[in-house]
Design a protein around this motif. Structure first.
Motif, PDB file in Angstrom:
ATOM      1  N   TYR A  53      46.987  42.266  44.639  1.00  0.00           N
ATOM      2  CA  TYR A  53      46.972  41.496  45.873  1.00  0.00           C
ATOM      3  C   TYR A  53      45.901  40.419  45.763  1.00  0.00           C
ATOM      4  CZ  TYR A  53      49.511  45.628  47.258  1.00  0.00           C
ATOM      5  OH  TYR A  53      50.430  46.650  47.296  1.00  0.00           O
ATOM      6  N   PHE A  98      43.651  37.325  47.771  1.00  0.00           N
ATOM      7  CA  PHE A  98      43.123  36.986  49.096  1.00  0.00           C
ATOM      8  C   PHE A  98      42.290  35.715  49.035  1.00  0.00           C
ATOM      9  CE2 PHE A  98      44.101  41.090  50.955  1.00  0.00           C
ATOM     10  CZ  PHE A  98      44.188  41.893  49.840  1.00  0.00           C
ATOM     11  N   TYR A 107      39.015  34.326  51.387  1.00  0.00           N
ATOM     12  CA  TYR A 107      38.066  34.539  52.471  1.00  0.00           C
ATOM     13  C   TYR A 107      37.259  33.262  52.659  1.00  0.00           C
ATOM     14  CZ  TYR A 107      38.664  39.646  52.573  1.00  0.00           C
ATOM     15  OH  TYR A 107      39.160  40.922  52.706  1.00  0.00           O
ATOM     16  N   PHE A 166      38.540  36.687  56.842  1.00  0.00           N
ATOM     17  CA  PHE A 166      39.789  36.814  56.100  1.00  0.00           C
ATOM     18  C   PHE A 166      40.726  35.666  56.467  1.00  0.00           C
ATOM     19  CE2 PHE A 166      43.528  38.616  54.331  1.00  0.00           C
ATOM     20  CZ  PHE A 166      44.538  38.535  55.282  1.00  0.00           C
ATOM     21  N   ARG A 182      46.446  37.038  52.670  1.00  0.00           N
ATOM     22  CA  ARG A 182      46.721  37.995  51.603  1.00  0.00           C
ATOM     23  C   ARG A 182      48.089  37.683  51.025  1.00  0.00           C
ATOM     24  NH1 ARG A 182      47.682  44.495  52.125  1.00  0.00           N
ATOM     25  NH2 ARG A 182      49.780  44.538  51.259  1.00  0.00           N
ATOM     26  N   PHE A 203      36.130  31.948  49.128  1.00  0.00           N
ATOM     27  CA  PHE A 203      36.239  32.898  48.022  1.00  0.00           C
ATOM     28  C   PHE A 203      37.685  33.318  47.833  1.00  0.00           C
ATOM     29  CE2 PHE A 203      31.878  33.738  47.032  1.00  0.00           C
ATOM     30  CZ  PHE A 203      31.190  33.561  48.221  1.00  0.00           C
ATOM     31  N   LEU A 207      42.685  42.159  44.352  1.00  0.00           N
ATOM     32  CA  LEU A 207      42.568  43.575  44.674  1.00  0.00           C
ATOM     33  C   LEU A 207      43.515  44.407  43.828  1.00  0.00           C
ATOM     34  CD1 LEU A 207      42.143  45.248  48.046  1.00  0.00           C
ATOM     35  CD2 LEU A 207      44.040  45.977  46.619  1.00  0.00           C
ATOM     36  N   THR A 216      44.185  48.816  42.650  1.00  0.00           N
ATOM     37  CA  THR A 216      43.840  50.182  43.017  1.00  0.00           C
ATOM     38  C   THR A 216      42.832  50.748  42.033  1.00  0.00           C
ATOM     39  OG1 THR A 216      45.654  51.038  41.698  1.00  0.00           O
ATOM     40  CG2 THR A 216      46.094  50.595  44.018  1.00  0.00           C
ATOM     41  N   VAL A 217      42.081  51.752  42.489  1.00  0.00           N
ATOM     42  CA  VAL A 217      41.155  52.445  41.604  1.00  0.00           C
ATOM     43  C   VAL A 217      41.552  53.915  41.560  1.00  0.00           C
ATOM     44  CG1 VAL A 217      39.260  50.855  41.949  1.00  0.00           C
ATOM     45  CG2 VAL A 217      39.523  52.802  43.490  1.00  0.00           C
ATOM     46  N   GLY A 224      42.289  56.399  44.571  1.00  0.00           N
ATOM     47  CA  GLY A 224      42.619  55.649  45.776  1.00  0.00           C
ATOM     48  C   GLY A 224      41.527  54.677  46.157  1.00  0.00           C
ATOM     49  N   ASN A 249      40.234  50.631  47.423  1.00  0.00           N
ATOM     50  CA  ASN A 249      40.432  49.238  47.053  1.00  0.00           C
ATOM     51  C   ASN A 249      39.277  48.728  46.232  1.00  0.00           C
ATOM     52  OD1 ASN A 249      42.578  49.362  48.984  1.00  0.00           O
ATOM     53  ND2 ASN A 249      41.086  48.989  50.575  1.00  0.00           N
ATOM     54  N   LYS A 250      39.573  48.083  45.122  1.00  0.00           N
ATOM     55  CA  LYS A 250      38.544  47.402  44.360  1.00  0.00           C
ATOM     56  C   LYS A 250      38.836  45.917  44.419  1.00  0.00           C
ATOM     57  CE  LYS A 250      36.150  47.135  39.947  1.00  0.00           C
ATOM     58  NZ  LYS A 250      36.016  47.690  38.590  1.00  0.00           N
ATOM     59  N   LEU A 251      37.984  45.228  45.114  1.00  0.00           N
ATOM     60  CA  LEU A 251      38.180  43.804  45.337  1.00  0.00           C
ATOM     61  C   LEU A 251      37.231  43.032  44.442  1.00  0.00           C
ATOM     62  CD1 LEU A 251      39.996  42.184  47.260  1.00  0.00           C
ATOM     63  CD2 LEU A 251      38.095  42.095  48.860  1.00  0.00           C
ATOM     64  N   PHE A 289      35.820  39.416  43.418  1.00  0.00           N
ATOM     65  CA  PHE A 289      35.699  38.084  43.989  1.00  0.00           C
ATOM     66  C   PHE A 289      35.461  37.033  42.914  1.00  0.00           C
ATOM     67  CE2 PHE A 289      35.449  38.523  48.594  1.00  0.00           C
ATOM     68  CZ  PHE A 289      35.301  39.883  48.736  1.00  0.00           C
ATOM     69  N   GLY A 290      35.938  35.830  43.179  1.00  0.00           N
ATOM     70  CA  GLY A 290      35.511  34.683  42.414  1.00  0.00           C
ATOM     71  C   GLY A 290      34.117  34.272  42.867  1.00  0.00           C
ATOM     72  N   TYR A 330      28.674  45.542  48.543  1.00  0.00           N
ATOM     73  CA  TYR A 330      28.681  44.375  47.678  1.00  0.00           C
ATOM     74  C   TYR A 330      27.344  43.666  47.801  1.00  0.00           C
ATOM     75  CZ  TYR A 330      33.787  44.638  47.194  1.00  0.00           C
ATOM     76  OH  TYR A 330      35.075  45.026  46.906  1.00  0.00           O
ATOM     77  N   ARG A 356      42.299  54.116  53.600  1.00  0.00           N
ATOM     78  CA  ARG A 356      42.490  54.350  52.167  1.00  0.00           C
ATOM     79  C   ARG A 356      43.708  53.629  51.617  1.00  0.00           C
ATOM     80  NH1 ARG A 356      41.545  60.154  49.339  1.00  0.00           N
ATOM     81  NH2 ARG A 356      42.102  59.584  47.205  1.00  0.00           N
TER      82      ARG A 356
END
Lengths: 117, 117
Positions: A33, A35, A37, A47, A50, A91, A95, A97-98, A101, A103-105, A107-108, B35, B96
């Motif tokens: 995914y 995004f 921001y 936000f 997405r 930004f 995203l 998955t880890v 479960g 979210n691991k986002l 960023f630039g 973060y 989650r």
């Protein structure tokens, strides 16, 4: 590993100009995914949009539009007729998955947009 | 509904001091994360948690400890502050499975600006 590149560190435009912010991403995941921001001078993260990896349809929301192209791994953001209030750091984020479960986002590094009168 | 609350908003520490950055959310979110934001670096993941009693390291975990004894709280501890930890810290939370069903996967707090001298 995931990576997001925003090559434009800072962009300055005059009000009413159109401006495009570039975002290039890297991931081996087939489901991901993207995004955008916005971080105005006040510091909070807002936000904007997405996009899912399986949906390449471009989107327009008022003066904002987004161009998602999987072939070039890009998710660019265009502001039409920019305004001073658009001045902020933008930004792009990716995203995946880890394990277990959640979210691991990733960023630039952000693009500072300055819109001047 | 307060969302994600971070305290304090500003903090100045001397090298070697310890402190805890607080993060609380009232949305019953399973996933919480920390973060740090540094100029030219974007936001980098420090630690995250997918539920009470479960934590894991992110991209830049060294020098930080976390615990998750309740769903609501996810404090970040600096045991011996260093000037390299001068940064703006953001806490974020989400359900989650948010990335499958919600537009914005992370609800961000307003940040804590930490200076270590």
């Amino acid at each position: 590993a995931q990576k997001v590149t925003q090559a434009q560190t800072e962009i300055s435009v005059v009000e009413k100009e159109d401006v495009t912010l570039d975002c290039v991403y890297e991931t081996r995941d087939t489901t991901y995914y993207l995004f955008w921001y916005k971080q105005p001078p006040s510091g909070e993260l807002v936000f904007l949009i997405r996009r899912n990896s399986f949906d390449e349809q471009n989107e327009i929301s008022g003066r904002y539009s987004w161009n998602f192209q999987k072939s070039t791994s890009s998710f660019n953001f265009t502001i039409t007729a920019s305004q001073v209030v658009d001045s902020a750091v933008y930004f792009c984020a990716l995203l995946v998955t880890v394990t277990g479960g959640g979210n691991k986002l990733t960023f630039g590094t952000g693009t500072q947009l300055k819109v001047e009168l | 509904n307060a969302g994600v609350t971070q305290t304090p908003k500003f903090q100045v520490l001397k090298t070697g001091q310890s402190m805890t950055l607080q993060c609380a959310q009232d949305m019953n979110h399973e996933y919480m994360s920390w973060y740090r934001q540094d100029p030219g670096m974007g936001l980098r993941l420090i630690h995250y948690s997918v539920g009470a009693g479960i934590t894991d390291q992110g991209e830049v975990p060294n020098g930080y400890n976390v615990s998750r004894s309740t769903t609501e709280d996810f404090p970040l501890r600096l045991l011996s502050a260093a000037p390299s930890q001068t940064s703006v810290y953001f806490c974020a939370s989400s359900p989650r499975t948010a990335f499958r069903t919600y537009n914005s996967p992370l609800h961000f707090g307003n940040g804590t600006r930490l200076t270590v001298t």
